[in-house]
Design an enzyme around this catalytic site. Structure first.
Site, PDB file in Angstrom:
ATOM      1  N   ILE A   1       0.822  -1.210   0.000  1.00  0.00           N
ATOM      2  CA  ILE A   1       0.000   0.000   0.000  1.00  0.00           C
ATOM      3  C   ILE A   1       0.858   1.263   0.000  1.00  0.00           C
ATOM      4  CG2 ILE A   1      -0.184   0.056   2.529  1.00  0.00           C
ATOM      5  CD1 ILE A   1      -3.126   0.992   2.150  1.00  0.00           C
ATOM      6  N   CYS A   2       0.276   2.343  -0.512  1.00  0.00           N
ATOM      7  CA  CYS A   2       0.896   3.665  -0.532  1.00  0.00           C
ATOM      8  C   CYS A   2       2.064   3.699  -1.520  1.00  0.00           C
ATOM      9  CB  CYS A   2       1.317   4.067   0.881  1.00  0.00           C
ATOM     10  SG  CYS A   2       1.739   5.821   1.054  1.00  0.00           S
ATOM     11  N   ILE A   3       3.251   4.054  -1.065  1.00  0.00           N
ATOM     12  CA  ILE A   3       4.424   4.133  -1.938  1.00  0.00           C
ATOM     13  C   ILE A   3       5.098   2.770  -2.087  1.00  0.00           C
ATOM     14  CG2 ILE A   3       6.102   4.662  -0.118  1.00  0.00           C
ATOM     15  CD1 ILE A   3       5.932   6.335  -3.602  1.00  0.00           C
TER      16      ILE A   3
END
Length: 218
Positions: free
Chosen positions: A146-148
């Site tokens: 998730i995210c970066i």
């Protein structure tokens, strides 16, 4: 005449109130909506998941929200990082880490989850993480990010031809470029599932991300 109208009005009001009370009681008996049942049932009893986060500045919501959802579903969670001790989130959350990324034995786990945050790449964008990612895919286990952190999956070479999402902003599209340069098919969605690879685009997607992991492990 007026008394009769008032009496009829009272009867009508009581009838309406009764309908609402009945509907409320019926809903309680039926239980939570399907989406809520997903996170409350023990669908993952016996499943073990290792969650990997940055020792400093992981994104708090992306760790704590899915962890709660997964544990409520019956999963056992272990947390790994690039160091052992007390990991500190970007918002001050604390997590006890007793397992190094380099020491992860995938035979012990059914899924691997990478958490993002401002410290993610500095702490986890390395060969230890790449090996875990590659081994997870080669062993046909669930891999979530998730995210970066999906950029780590991309650099590890497992997103070639796969649909995926990642954190981005109007001013910074660099993460999308990393995915596409490594063969991923970027989709501008909160959560993308392609086979056993699950990607989320940031903290707002944390709940949906956790629920997608449950679905993949059922």
């Amino acid at each position: 005449m007026k008394k009769g109208l008032i009496f009829i009005l009272i009867i009508v009001i009581l009838g309406i109130v009764g309908v609402f009370v009945y509907q409320s009681l019926t809903k309680e008996k039926e239980g939570a909506p399907p989406g809520e049942k997903l996170t409350m049932g023990k669908n993952l009893e016996g499943k073990k998941i290792v969650v990997i986060l940055a020792f400093k500045d992981f994104r708090d919501e992306e760790y704590f929200v899915p962890k709660e959802i997964l544990e409520k579903a019956g999963a056992e969670i272990k947390t790994a990082s690039n160091k052992t001790g007390t990991a500190i989130g970007a918002d001050g959350g604390e997590v006890n880490v007793g397992l190094l990324v380099s020491e992860i034995n995938l035979a012990d786990f059914d899924a691997v989850v990478f958490i993002g945050g401002p410290g993610c790449l500095e702490n986890l964008d390395n060969n230890n993480s790449y090996k875990v990612v590659q081994d997870t895919v080669s062993q046909n286990k669930v891999l979530a990010s998730i995210c970066i952190s999906p950029t780590i999956l991309a650099k590890a070479g497992v997103l070639q031809g796969k649909k995926a999402t990642v954190w981005t902003s109007p001013m910074d599209k660099s993460a999308v470029k990393i995915l596409e340069d490594n063969g991923a098919i970027y989709e501008d969605k909160s959560v993308v599932v392609d086979g056993k690879i699950i990607t989320g685009n940031g903290p707002e997607a944390s709940k949906e991300f956790g629920e997608a992991i449950i679905e993949a492990l059922k």
